[in-house]
Write a protein that holds these residues in place. Structure first.
Motif, mmCIF file in Angstrom:
data_model
loop_
_atom_site.group_PDB
_atom_site.id
_atom_site.type_symbol
_atom_site.label_atom_id
_atom_site.label_comp_id
_atom_site.label_asym_id
_atom_site.label_seq_id
_atom_site.Cartn_x
_atom_site.Cartn_y
_atom_site.Cartn_z
ATOM 1 N N ILE A 1 23.969 -1.240 59.582
ATOM 2 C CA ILE A 1 24.647 -1.685 58.358
ATOM 3 C C ILE A 1 24.559 -0.573 57.313
ATOM 4 O O ILE A 1 23.826 0.404 57.481
ATOM 5 C CB ILE A 1 24.048 -2.997 57.825
ATOM 6 C CG1 ILE A 1 22.524 -2.883 57.621
ATOM 7 C CG2 ILE A 1 24.333 -4.141 58.798
ATOM 8 C CD1 ILE A 1 22.120 -2.384 56.292
ATOM 9 N N TYR A 2 25.304 -0.728 56.217
ATOM 10 C CA TYR A 2 25.306 0.311 55.182
ATOM 11 C C TYR A 2 25.584 -0.293 53.813
ATOM 12 O O TYR A 2 26.014 -1.449 53.701
ATOM 13 C CB TYR A 2 26.343 1.396 55.513
ATOM 14 C CG TYR A 2 27.780 0.989 55.252
ATOM 15 C CD1 TYR A 2 28.452 1.455 54.124
ATOM 16 C CD2 TYR A 2 28.476 0.148 56.126
ATOM 17 C CE1 TYR A 2 29.777 1.100 53.885
ATOM 18 C CE2 TYR A 2 29.790 -0.210 55.894
ATOM 19 C CZ TYR A 2 30.439 0.269 54.771
ATOM 20 O OH TYR A 2 31.743 -0.092 54.527
ATOM 21 N N GLU A 3 25.354 0.508 52.793
ATOM 22 C CA GLU A 3 25.713 0.168 51.412
ATOM 23 C C GLU A 3 26.184 1.433 50.709
ATOM 24 O O GLU A 3 25.765 2.550 51.059
ATOM 25 C CB GLU A 3 24.527 -0.422 50.643
ATOM 26 C CG GLU A 3 24.312 -1.905 50.824
ATOM 27 C CD GLU A 3 25.408 -2.766 50.211
ATOM 28 O OE1 GLU A 3 26.054 -2.314 49.222
ATOM 29 O OE2 GLU A 3 25.625 -3.883 50.717
ATOM 30 N N VAL A 4 27.038 1.280 49.723
ATOM 31 C CA VAL A 4 27.456 2.374 48.839
ATOM 32 C C VAL A 4 27.277 1.903 47.404
ATOM 33 O O VAL A 4 27.809 0.857 47.019
ATOM 34 C CB VAL A 4 28.917 2.779 49.076
ATOM 35 C CG1 VAL A 4 29.321 3.887 48.099
ATOM 36 C CG2 VAL A 4 29.121 3.241 50.512
ATOM 37 N N GLY B 1 27.847 8.783 43.862
ATOM 38 C CA GLY B 1 27.594 7.661 44.744
ATOM 39 C C GLY B 1 26.456 7.975 45.688
ATOM 40 O O GLY B 1 26.149 9.144 45.950
ATOM 41 N N VAL B 2 25.835 6.922 46.182
ATOM 42 C CA VAL B 2 24.815 7.058 47.217
ATOM 43 C C VAL B 2 25.216 6.182 48.393
ATOM 44 O O VAL B 2 25.558 5.003 48.222
ATOM 45 C CB VAL B 2 23.422 6.657 46.703
ATOM 46 C CG1 VAL B 2 22.432 6.581 47.859
ATOM 47 C CG2 VAL B 2 22.931 7.642 45.654
ATOM 48 N N TYR B 3 25.200 6.783 49.574
ATOM 49 C CA TYR B 3 25.485 6.070 50.820
ATOM 50 C C TYR B 3 24.171 5.881 51.562
ATOM 51 O O TYR B 3 23.428 6.844 51.779
ATOM 52 C CB TYR B 3 26.460 6.879 51.682
ATOM 53 C CG TYR B 3 26.714 6.285 53.054
ATOM 54 C CD1 TYR B 3 27.730 5.360 53.251
ATOM 55 C CD2 TYR B 3 25.943 6.662 54.161
ATOM 56 C CE1 TYR B 3 27.966 4.812 54.516
ATOM 57 C CE2 TYR B 3 26.169 6.124 55.416
ATOM 58 C CZ TYR B 3 27.187 5.206 55.587
ATOM 59 O OH TYR B 3 27.416 4.667 56.827
ATOM 60 N N LEU B 4 23.888 4.642 51.947
ATOM 61 C CA LEU B 4 22.687 4.315 52.708
ATOM 62 C C LEU B 4 23.087 3.645 54.009
ATOM 63 O O LEU B 4 23.879 2.696 54.005
ATOM 64 C CB LEU B 4 21.778 3.383 51.909
ATOM 65 C CG LEU B 4 20.587 2.778 52.669
ATOM 66 C CD1 LEU B 4 19.564 3.851 53.034
ATOM 67 C CD2 LEU B 4 19.931 1.667 51.850
ATOM 68 N N GLN B 5 22.535 4.120 55.121
ATOM 69 C CA GLN B 5 22.806 3.522 56.430
ATOM 70 C C GLN B 5 21.492 3.250 57.148
ATOM 71 O O GLN B 5 20.607 4.103 57.177
ATOM 72 C CB GLN B 5 23.665 4.469 57.267
ATOM 73 C CG GLN B 5 23.938 3.979 58.676
ATOM 74 C CD GLN B 5 24.924 4.863 59.405
ATOM 75 O OE1 GLN B 5 26.057 5.043 58.954
ATOM 76 N NE2 GLN B 5 24.513 5.439 60.521
ATOM 77 N N ILE B 6 21.382 2.053 57.684
ATOM 78 C CA ILE B 6 20.203 1.678 58.469
ATOM 79 C C ILE B 6 20.680 1.162 59.820
ATOM 80 O O ILE B 6 21.429 0.177 59.887
ATOM 81 C CB ILE B 6 19.368 0.602 57.761
ATOM 82 C CG1 ILE B 6 18.934 1.085 56.368
ATOM 83 C CG2 ILE B 6 18.136 0.234 58.594
ATOM 84 C CD1 ILE B 6 18.192 0.041 55.547
#
Length: 280
Positions: free
Chosen positions: A32-35, A89-94
């Motif tokens: 999953i991810y968030e921006v 922006g910051v992109y986070l992926q787990i």
């Protein structure tokens, strides 16, 4: 300046960041991810993004609960990449992590955590003048409420829009409008804002939460119910909303003008109130 990224607890040069070919994100899009957008160095609706991230992790059973670290991680990324105190922006992926390729969830697996920062300026020409979008069939799976990295249907729709000189593709499922390939969708008729209710068919948008609040504060009626595709051209205004779209007016749908072909008054009011919030 060499780009710095965050990978599994370390800040490293991007060209030195490596993920195993056995990573389940690579093999199965199992992640999953968030921006998150930053205005003037400060995150917008950070807690809401973390709540959605937590929910996505729970829905696909990734055991990762150390989310408190990320506020500092993201700020460090912005600073090390020269992006502090500006629109970024910051992109986070787990992902579930790396393991020999098997379909079921492996036992004793450690999630892969990756984050990067990037310039994320507002597209003022689009915000001022509006954009063209197209409609397309919604061929995605039935858990669009999870912010999954499995985005191939979205990519195909976005490419279709690009080929038709449009900035977004609006999905239609069973005759009803759901959302855009990378945004939420709203329409206005007789001063009333309409949008699809949160369900498994759409992503619960963070900007949508903000607009709910704006509508309530400014006495703008908001109805959350599916919009029949057959009634789209009866709508007087349309907009796409999201961390990247912010509040962008739609002035052309497929080959037809929306309203008089100019951004509508309700859309512009919501847009104005939105940017008042981001400036805080």
């Amino acid at each position: 300046m060499a780009e710095i990224v965050y990978l599994n607890g370390n800040f490293v040069l991007k060209n030195e960041a490596f993920v195993s070919p056995e990573d389940r994100g690579f093999n199965f899009a199992d992640g999953i991810y968030e921006v998150i957008k930053y205005y003037g160095g400060k995150p917008f609706r950070y807690a809401d993004h973390m709540d959605r991230l937590r929910r996505s992790l729970r829905e696909i059973s990734i055991d990762f609960d150390n989310l408190d670290q990320f506020e500092v991680v993201f700020q460090t990324l912005l600073e090390q990449n020269g992006l502090a105190n500006q629109e970024a922006g910051v992109y986070l992926q787990i992902t579930r992590g790396s393991h020999t390729r098997i379909h079921q969830f492996p036992e004793s697996i450690k999630p892969t955590v990756y984050a990067t920062a990037f310039p994320f300026s507002s597209k003022w020409d689009q915000l001022k003048n509006g954009v063209k979008v197209i409609t397309t069939e919604d061929i995605r799976w039935l858990r669009c409420d999870i912010k999954s990295i499995s985005l191939l249907p979205n990519v195909l729709a976005a490419e279709k829009a690009y080929e038709q000189n449009a900035v977004e593709a609006i999905f239609i499922r069973n005759g009803m409008v759901t959302e855009g390939s990378h945004s939420s969708f709203m329409a206005v008729k007789n001063g009333v804002v309409y949008t699809h209710p949160d369900s498994n068919l759409i992503l619960p948008g963070i900007t949508k939460i903000v607009i709910r609040e704006i509508c309530k504060t400014n006495n703008i009626p908001l109805v959350e119910e599916p919009i029949p595709a057959s009634e789209l051209m009866a709508m007087e205004e349309m907009m796409i909303i999201g961390s990247g779209s912010e509040v962008t007016p739609i002035v052309r749908l497929d080959e037809s003008l929306v309203g008089d072909g100019k951004p509508g008054q309700v859309t512009l009011l919501i847009q104005e109130k939105f940017f008042e919030l981001t400036k805080r």
